[in-house]
Design a protein around this motif. Structure first.
Motif, PDB file in Angstrom:
ATOM      1  N   PHE A  90       0.825  -1.209   0.000  1.00 37.38           N
ATOM      2  CA  PHE A  90       0.000   0.000   0.000  1.00 37.38           C
ATOM      3  C   PHE A  90       0.863   1.265   0.000  1.00 37.38           C
ATOM      4  O   PHE A  90       0.572   2.218  -0.729  1.00 37.38           O
ATOM      5  N   LEU A  91       1.899   1.288   0.821  1.00 36.56           N
ATOM      6  CA  LEU A  91       2.775   2.467   0.877  1.00 36.56           C
ATOM      7  C   LEU A  91       3.406   2.737  -0.492  1.00 36.56           C
ATOM      8  O   LEU A  91       3.521   3.893  -0.907  1.00 36.56           O
ATOM      9  N   GLN A  92       3.782   1.685  -1.197  1.00 38.42           N
ATOM     10  CA  GLN A  92       4.336   1.852  -2.542  1.00 38.42           C
ATOM     11  C   GLN A  92       3.296   2.442  -3.490  1.00 38.42           C
ATOM     12  O   GLN A  92       3.587   3.345  -4.270  1.00 38.42           O
ATOM     13  N   ARG A  93       2.081   1.920  -3.424  1.00 35.94           N
ATOM     14  CA  ARG A  93       1.003   2.439  -4.279  1.00 35.94           C
ATOM     15  C   ARG A  93       0.696   3.896  -3.958  1.00 35.94           C
ATOM     16  O   ARG A  93       0.441   4.695  -4.862  1.00 35.94           O
ATOM     17  N   ALA A  94       0.689   4.224  -2.669  1.00 37.94           N
ATOM     18  CA  ALA A  94       0.385   5.605  -2.264  1.00 37.94           C
ATOM     19  C   ALA A  94       1.454   6.569  -2.765  1.00 37.94           C
ATOM     20  O   ALA A  94       1.137   7.667  -3.242  1.00 37.94           O
ATOM     21  N   LEU A  95       2.724   6.157  -2.687  1.00 36.67           N
ATOM     22  CA  LEU A  95       3.795   7.020  -3.195  1.00 36.67           C
ATOM     23  C   LEU A  95       3.679   7.196  -4.707  1.00 36.67           C
ATOM     24  O   LEU A  95       3.835   8.302  -5.229  1.00 36.67           O
ATOM     25  N   PHE A  96       3.386   6.121  -5.412  1.00 43.25           N
ATOM     26  CA  PHE A  96       3.223   6.198  -6.862  1.00 43.25           C
ATOM     27  C   PHE A  96       2.075   7.143  -7.232  1.00 43.25           C
ATOM     28  O   PHE A  96       2.210   7.985  -8.125  1.00 43.25           O
ATOM     29  N   ALA A  97       0.942   7.018  -6.541  1.00 38.18           N
ATOM     30  CA  ALA A  97      -0.210   7.884  -6.816  1.00 38.18           C
ATOM     31  C   ALA A  97       0.115   9.347  -6.521  1.00 38.18           C
ATOM     32  O   ALA A  97      -0.284  10.246  -7.267  1.00 38.18           O
ATOM     33  N   THR A  98       0.866   9.587  -5.453  1.00 41.16           N
ATOM     34  CA  THR A  98       1.257  10.945  -5.093  1.00 41.16           C
ATOM     35  C   THR A  98       2.162  11.553  -6.159  1.00 41.16           C
ATOM     36  O   THR A  98       1.978  12.706  -6.554  1.00 41.16           O
ATOM     37  N   ASN A  99       3.111  10.781  -6.643  1.00 41.87           N
ATOM     38  CA  ASN A  99       4.005  11.272  -7.688  1.00 41.87           C
ATOM     39  C   ASN A  99       3.269  11.508  -9.003  1.00 41.87           C
ATOM     40  O   ASN A  99       3.584  12.445  -9.735  1.00 41.87           O
ATOM     41  N   GLN A 100       2.277  10.663  -9.293  1.00 45.27           N
ATOM     42  CA  GLN A 100       1.449  10.889 -10.481  1.00 45.27           C
ATOM     43  C   GLN A 100       0.706  12.221 -10.365  1.00 45.27           C
ATOM     44  O   GLN A 100       0.643  12.978 -11.327  1.00 45.27           O
ATOM     45  N   TYR A 101       0.146  12.471  -9.192  1.00 46.46           N
ATOM     46  CA  TYR A 101      -0.579  13.724  -8.990  1.00 46.46           C
ATOM     47  C   TYR A 101       0.362  14.917  -9.146  1.00 46.46           C
ATOM     48  O   TYR A 101       0.003  15.925  -9.752  1.00 46.46           O
ATOM     49  N   TYR A 102       1.565  14.794  -8.626  1.00 44.99           N
ATOM     50  CA  TYR A 102       2.513  15.895  -8.700  1.00 44.99           C
ATOM     51  C   TYR A 102       2.888  16.212 -10.149  1.00 44.99           C
ATOM     52  O   TYR A 102       2.970  17.378 -10.541  1.00 44.99           O
ATOM     53  N   SER A 103       3.105  15.180 -10.956  1.00 48.59           N
ATOM     54  CA  SER A 103       3.437  15.437 -12.359  1.00 48.59           C
ATOM     55  C   SER A 103       2.241  16.048 -13.095  1.00 48.59           C
ATOM     56  O   SER A 103       2.405  16.934 -13.939  1.00 48.59           O
ATOM     57  N   TYR A 104       1.039  15.606 -12.759  1.00 46.33           N
ATOM     58  CA  TYR A 104      -0.182  16.190 -13.333  1.00 46.33           C
ATOM     59  C   TYR A 104      -0.279  17.668 -12.944  1.00 46.33           C
ATOM     60  O   TYR A 104      -0.611  18.523 -13.773  1.00 46.33           O
ATOM     61  N   LEU A 105       0.035  17.970 -11.701  1.00 44.11           N
ATOM     62  CA  LEU A 105      -0.014  19.341 -11.194  1.00 44.11           C
ATOM     63  C   LEU A 105       0.934  20.244 -11.977  1.00 44.11           C
ATOM     64  O   LEU A 105       0.544  21.334 -12.409  1.00 44.11           O
TER      65      LEU A 105
END
Length: 194
Positions: free
Chosen positions: A109-124
């Motif tokens: 889960f922690l790996q998935r959460a970090l991946f999702a956070t980084n995806q959001y940051y690149s989208y931002l």
């Protein structure tokens, strides 16, 4: 109990069969909800699905993880859900996630959460800039707010990953925790760019 009865037709079943059918049903529900996130990208519906699973069985750890991931993916440019995800993660980590039987699932889960956070940051970054330049001063302010919220969330992820690496060294969470630390250390450099 030696016999379980179907509530609709009153057919008799062995308790073992009923428990297996219940576990298969929950597993299918969780798979369908994750499918809503990763395949169909219907994040709001996924959040509702995970909440429904928790109404059925409040001990379903995968549904708790999925609900937090749904919040991350629900974040938009104007409405960020990282503070909600952080709050939910803080409340539930001691109650559910720190149990020894959940360590491997928690690491995933922690790996998935970090991946999702980084995806959001690149989208931002893509939405606020054009050719490396911000549209206006409002975009710069919004970027600072969002980066600080992401930073707080990553700080908590780092703390959890570090604690997990100390609790169970056999899972090899240390390199993952170091990855988060490196990202956190590089973020101030981005904020200080011209």
């Amino acid at each position: 109990a030696s016999v379980c009865y179907c509530p609709h037709c009153m057919a008799e079943y062995e308790p073992k069969e009923v428990i297996e059918a219940y576990n298969r049903y929950l597993k299918k529900q969780v798979e369908d909800a994750y499918n809503l996130i990763y395949v169909r990208t219907e994040f709001k519906l996924a959040y509702s699905s995970f909440a429904h699973i928790l109404e059925i069985d409040s001990s379903c750890i995968e549904a708790r993880f999925g609900r937090i991931l749904s919040l991350i993916y629900l974040s938009t440019l104007r409405r960020n859900r990282f503070s909600d995800a952080t709050q939910l993660l803080k409340e539930e980590s001691n109650l559910y996630f720190h149990k020894a039987k959940n360590n491997a699932l928690y690491f995933k889960f922690l790996q998935r959460a970090l991946f999702a956070t980084n995806q959001y940051y690149s989208y931002l970054k893509k939405r606020l800039t054009i050719r490396g330049l911000y549209y206006n001063s409002e975009c710069i302010k919004l970027m600072y707010y969002r980066v600080n919220e992401i930073r707080d969330f990553k700080e908590f992820l780092y703390k959890e990953a570090f604690d997990l690496s100390e609790r169970c060294p056999e899972i090899e969470v240390g390199s993952f925790a170091q990855t988060i630390r490196d990202e956190l250390d590089n973020q101030p450099n981005e904020l200080n760019e011209k």
